[in-house]
Motif scaffolding. Structure first.
Motif, short mmCIF file in Angstrom:
data_model
loop_
_atom_site.label_atom_id
_atom_site.label_comp_id
_atom_site.label_asym_id
_atom_site.label_seq_id
_atom_site.Cartn_x
_atom_site.Cartn_y
_atom_site.Cartn_z
N PRO A 155 1.48 -33.75 -5.13
CA PRO A 155 0.18 -34.42 -5.18
C PRO A 155 -0.21 -34.98 -3.82
O PRO A 155 0.65 -35.41 -3.04
CB PRO A 155 0.42 -35.56 -6.19
CG PRO A 155 1.89 -35.80 -6.16
CD PRO A 155 2.53 -34.49 -5.83
N VAL A 156 -1.49 -34.93 -3.51
CA VAL A 156 -2.02 -35.56 -2.30
C VAL A 156 -3.10 -36.55 -2.73
O VAL A 156 -3.51 -36.56 -3.90
CB VAL A 156 -2.60 -34.52 -1.31
CG1 VAL A 156 -1.50 -33.66 -0.72
CG2 VAL A 156 -3.67 -33.65 -1.96
N THR A 157 -3.56 -37.38 -1.81
CA THR A 157 -4.55 -38.40 -2.18
C THR A 157 -5.88 -37.77 -2.58
O THR A 157 -6.50 -38.16 -3.57
CB THR A 157 -4.78 -39.38 -1.01
OG1 THR A 157 -3.57 -40.10 -0.80
CG2 THR A 157 -5.90 -40.35 -1.31
N MET A 158 -6.31 -36.78 -1.80
CA MET A 158 -7.63 -36.23 -2.05
C MET A 158 -7.74 -34.85 -1.41
O MET A 158 -7.14 -34.59 -0.36
CB MET A 158 -8.69 -37.15 -1.43
CG MET A 158 -10.13 -36.77 -1.78
SD MET A 158 -11.32 -37.77 -0.82
CE MET A 158 -10.88 -39.41 -1.34
N ILE A 159 -8.49 -33.97 -2.06
CA ILE A 159 -8.84 -32.68 -1.47
C ILE A 159 -10.36 -32.55 -1.53
O ILE A 159 -10.97 -32.71 -2.60
CB ILE A 159 -8.18 -31.50 -2.23
CG1 ILE A 159 -6.66 -31.57 -2.12
CG2 ILE A 159 -8.69 -30.16 -1.68
CD1 ILE A 159 -5.93 -30.52 -2.94
N GLU A 160 -10.96 -32.30 -0.38
CA GLU A 160 -12.42 -32.12 -0.31
C GLU A 160 -12.73 -30.72 0.20
O GLU A 160 -12.03 -30.21 1.07
CB GLU A 160 -13.03 -33.14 0.65
CG GLU A 160 -12.68 -34.58 0.36
CD GLU A 160 -12.71 -35.44 1.62
OE1 GLU A 160 -13.82 -35.86 2.00
OE2 GLU A 160 -11.64 -35.65 2.22
#
Length: 309
Positions: free
Chosen positions: A46-51
């Motif tokens: 998992p990562v914090t965010m993907i944009e």
């Protein structure tokens, strides 16, 4: 060729992969890479965010994906541009997703993945231009992206290693480091390692010939920006780490590129991963060496970005 039990298991699995309903050899190559990556990469971190963003160009858009590592402030972050492999004809977000997530978390850097145009629909220099223009856009929009424009590095694997090496000769002054993972550095395919591994594992010579023919127009066949072993002027190429695999037809081409860079005075570290095959970074389900390589790349990034973990 002595292969470890894990590598043998992987190669046996790869032999069983049948791309779903391929329309032709190009479609088959693209689906094969996707299947290999999805089946062998292992659990995704998992990562914090993907944009996902689109960088507008005159006649097209360059899709980019921004990975923000877990547990990190999004302001003034170091950043790493990632240029993916796939023989210039395949690959994209999903084939490299697992690897990029690992790199984001271990380096603590925002990873910016450039989904450049692929051959044969878009031959050289389309992919190179997308890589260059994507990086220029990142630098120009660093503040809104929450990254530090003075702390940017680049990583490229295989075909992406060839593109990264070319990018670094053009934009090295903006980059703190470069990492090339088993780079596709030469279009001749006539080295000793190509002779040894002509029929694999993973890559084969016929597929390589076809891919280079799709990628490289006749008038560009001696262009060093397409063929990194021809580069004479490395200009402002930053400190470079080259990761090579022992049982890889691209091994000698990668060694030659490393030697050329060393002779040009570039600060370079080359590490050979014993027992490994081309594309091993996609095989984290079974290979502990994937994490070892991620750790090595993160240490190299930290050393050259000069920030605290």
């Amino acid at each position: 060729m002595q292969l470890t039990p894990n590598i043998t298991q992987i190669l046996n699995h790869l032999e069983k992969i049948q791309p779903f309903n391929p329309q032709n050899s190009l479609d088959g190559a693209r689906k094969y890479l996707e299947a290999m990556s999805i089946q062998l990469s292992g659990k995704k971190e998992p990562v914090t965010m993907i944009e996902e963003l689109d960088v507008q160009q005159e006649n097209h858009q360059i899709p980019i994906r921004v990975y923000r590592p877990k547990g990190k402030d999004v302001q003034n972050s170091p950043a790493i541009i990632y240029i993916h492999g796939g023989w210039f004809i395949a690959g994209g977000y999903e084939t490299h997703d697992a690897v990029v997530r690992k790199l984001a978390n271990k380096t603590g850097s925002v990873i910016i993945f450039i989904d450049y145009r692929l051959a044969p629909e878009h031959p050289f220099p389309a992919g190179l231009n997308d890589s260059l223009n994507g990086i220029k856009w990142v630098i120009a929009n660093a503040e809104s992206l929450g990254i530090d424009p003075d702390k940017i590095g680049i990583i490229g694997d295989s075909a992406g290693g060839a593109l990264a090496a070319a990018v670094s000769t053009q934009m090295g002054k903006h980059l703190k480091f470069q990492i090339l993972i088993y780079p596709a550095a030469d279009n001749q395919l006539n080295s000793k390692s190509w002779e040894t591994y002509e029929n694999g594992p993973v890559l084969n010579k016929q597929g390589g010939i076809e891919a280079w023919d799709w990628y490289l127009p006749n008038e560009e066949k001696d262009n060093p920006l397409a063929i990194p072993v021809l580069i004479k002027d490395f200009k402002k190429t930053p400190p470079t780490l080259v990761i090579l695999a022992e049982h890889d037809p691209l091994l000698d081409d990668g060694k030659q590129l490393s030697e050329n860079m060393k002779n040009a005075g570039i600060e370079i570290t080359t590490n050979l991963y014993k027992d490994m095959v081309h594309g091993f970074m996609h095989m984290g389900e079974l290979l502990e060496q994937v994490q070892s390589a991620v750790d090595e790349m993160a240490a190299f990034a930290h050393q050259n970005l000069k920030f605290d973990e």
